[in-house]
Scaffold this active site. Structure first.
Site, PDB file in Angstrom:
ATOM      1  N   GLU A  64      -8.100 -15.139   9.218  1.00 31.89           N
ATOM      2  CA  GLU A  64      -8.307 -14.018   8.964  1.00 31.89           C
ATOM      3  C   GLU A  64      -7.976 -13.086  10.351  1.00 31.89           C
ATOM      4  O   GLU A  64      -7.477 -11.943  10.639  1.00 31.89           O
ATOM      5  CB  GLU A  64      -9.469 -13.195   8.317  1.00 31.89           C
ATOM      6  CG  GLU A  64      -9.133 -12.947   6.868  1.00 31.89           C
ATOM      7  CD  GLU A  64      -8.958 -12.384   6.227  1.00 31.89           C
ATOM      8  OE1 GLU A  64      -7.899 -11.696   6.459  1.00 31.89           O
ATOM      9  OE2 GLU A  64      -8.099 -13.010   5.045  1.00 31.89           O
ATOM     10  N   TYR A 148     -14.042  -5.291   7.260  1.00 28.57           N
ATOM     11  CA  TYR A 148     -12.524  -5.911   6.409  1.00 28.57           C
ATOM     12  C   TYR A 148     -13.098  -7.646   6.660  1.00 28.57           C
ATOM     13  O   TYR A 148     -13.179  -8.416   5.947  1.00 28.57           O
ATOM     14  CB  TYR A 148     -11.172  -5.351   7.149  1.00 28.57           C
ATOM     15  CG  TYR A 148     -10.128  -6.347   6.972  1.00 28.57           C
ATOM     16  CD1 TYR A 148     -10.159  -6.709   5.554  1.00 28.57           C
ATOM     17  CD2 TYR A 148      -9.974  -7.062   7.533  1.00 28.57           C
ATOM     18  CE1 TYR A 148      -9.353  -7.395   4.269  1.00 28.57           C
ATOM     19  CE2 TYR A 148      -8.880  -8.452   6.956  1.00 28.57           C
ATOM     20  CZ  TYR A 148      -8.751  -8.635   5.150  1.00 28.57           C
ATOM     21  OH  TYR A 148      -7.778  -9.169   5.326  1.00 28.57           O
ATOM     22  N   ASP A 166      -7.575  -3.317   4.666  1.00 32.58           N
ATOM     23  CA  ASP A 166      -7.142  -3.153   5.385  1.00 32.58           C
ATOM     24  C   ASP A 166      -5.254  -2.614   5.634  1.00 32.58           C
ATOM     25  O   ASP A 166      -5.376  -2.095   3.967  1.00 32.58           O
ATOM     26  CB  ASP A 166      -6.140  -5.372   5.314  1.00 32.58           C
ATOM     27  CG  ASP A 166      -4.883  -5.822   4.272  1.00 32.58           C
ATOM     28  OD1 ASP A 166      -4.799  -4.560   3.138  1.00 32.58           O
ATOM     29  OD2 ASP A 166      -4.847  -6.580   4.982  1.00 32.58           O
TER      30      ASP A 166
END
Length: 419
Positions: A64, A148, A166
């Site tokens: 991520e 996020y 996102d």
């Protein structure tokens, strides 16, 4: 009944998901599509097969952080090399920042790698090597982990029922519900988080979140979305509007029937029928990148084996490209004449090396433009061949001589590789 003072007005129905049967259908359709069409990505395989929750969370976290600001195709190779080198949090915590920067070189936004490593050290030293188990704690306890990333790790690694928002999710949700207000504004982002949390599938939250992002990345793309292939097209109000919208431009009214609606496109920029679903999302005005110029000198000498060597110096440990290596460089004013620029660089090198550098000895090689997200940077490149050794004062900046091969293996930015 009148609402108590200070209660925000409920959102107009066209902009939210309020029908439980529609939500159920959307979840089923999206997950069935994801199971059929999802891309085979190394971090997905790892998250699905790794029994240890901490290792699972670490693997998802690394992916991520790398995927922020960087495309999947670029990340895969970096991710595989990273996980080979540091398969666990403990391994990463023992790495040096220099090693992290070397592996990160070319991915951009270098503070990401630095914070990832700092956070790994923190998990090992302060949390006994155990990753926080909820989105709330991940965000609170780990540097560089925002709302996020925390939601992604918690839903994918631990099955926590939490949505994620996102860029891909923003685009999908704005189109599904005709949200035409500025999608970068905090108020709209909060609405989208509420919507993502309401939609996320209760039994497969991680897969649902990845499916929503996958849809935005592969089908509901910015410019020419593949609406015909979309598994949730029957839930998309932007598509319905495109197919059945009235030909006469009736501003706002047919949007949702609520005057002054905070989520509709502004009256000054109403729906443009030629754009169809790509009317959404709307973004605020983009800030222009600032323009900068830097004079850079490639100092070259013959190495002991006859191969040329180049001098590189390390940047300060904070700010842009922190801790990376570069050729000796000096920011110069935009309007500075070439001659003055050369003199300034010669003085800079002289102060650094302690021996006389004549401006006339600097050979102009050319210019390199590199666009950072917020800076339009031009490097004016000079070269200076040297006889013999030169050492810089280590108090000023760490420096070292490298061959071309060593240069490419060092923690240097893409901009310097261009230089």
């Amino acid at each position: 009944a009148a609402l108590p003072a200070g209660t925000p007005a409920p959102l107009p129905a066209p902009h939210v998901f309020s029908d439980p049967s529609e939500i159920g259908a959307l979840r089923r359709n999206l997950l069935a599509w994801y199971d059929r069409c999802k891309r085979d990505l190394p971090w997905r395989t790892l998250a699905a097969t790794e029994p240890d929750a901490d290792r699972r969370a670490y693997a998802v976290w690394v992916s991520e952080i790398m995927l922020q600001q960087t495309q999947v195709a670029t990340v895969i190779d970096y991710y595989n090399r990273w996980m080979q080198k540091w398969p666990t949090l403990q391994a990463l915590a023992q790495a040096s920042l220099e090693e992290v920067n070397e592996l990160w070189a070319g991915l951009g936004y270098y503070s990401r790698g630095k914070r990832l490593q700092e956070a790994a050290k923190k998990v090992v030293s302060e949390l006994a090597g155990r990753m926080p188990r909820t989105a709330e704690d991940l965000q609170k306890l780990l540097p560089g982990v925002g709302r996020y990333t925390a939601g992604a790790i918690a839903s994918i690694s631990y099955g926590q029922v939490t949505g994620v928002v996102d860029g891909n999710v923003i685009r999908v949700l704005c189109r599904l519900r005709c949200i035409g207000a500025d999608s970068s504004s905090p108020a709209v982002i909060d609405q989208l988080w509420d919507m993502a949390n309401a939609l996320v599938d209760r039994s497969r939250p991680g897969d649902f979140n990845q499916a929503l992002m996958e849809l935005g990345a592969t089908v509901c793309v910015p410019k020419a979305p593949l609406c015909g292939e979309c598994p949730v097209k029957q839930h998309c109000r932007a598509r319905r509007r495109k197919l059945f919208g009235k030909p006469t431009p009736v501003p706002d009214v047919e949007d949702c029937g609520v005057g002054g609606c905070p989520l509709c496109p502004p009256a000054t920029e109403p729906w443009d029928s030629s754009l169809g679903v790509t009317n959404f999302p709307r973004k605020g005005a983009k800030k222009q990148p600032r323009v900068a110029r830097t004079a850079t000198c490639v100092l070259e000498r013959r190495g002991c084996h006859g191969a040329p060597e180049y001098l590189i110096v390390q940047r300060p440990s904070s700010g842009l490209l922190a801790g990376l290596w570069e050729f000796p460089s000096l920011p110069v004013d935009q309007g500075l004449q070439e001659e003055k620029q050369r003199e300034a660089l010669a003085d800079h090198l002289q102060a650094w090396t302690g021996w006389p550098v004549v401006a006339g000895g600097l050979r102009f090689v050319g210019e390199v433009v590199h666009i950072f997200s917020h800076i339009h940077q031009t490097y004016v490149v000079y070269s200076l061949p040297l006889d013999g050794d030169v050492t810089l004062d280590p108090a000023l900046s760490p420096s070292r001589w490298v061959t071309e091969e060593e240069f490419h293996a060092s923690a240097v930015s893409t901009a310097m590789k261009k230089v």
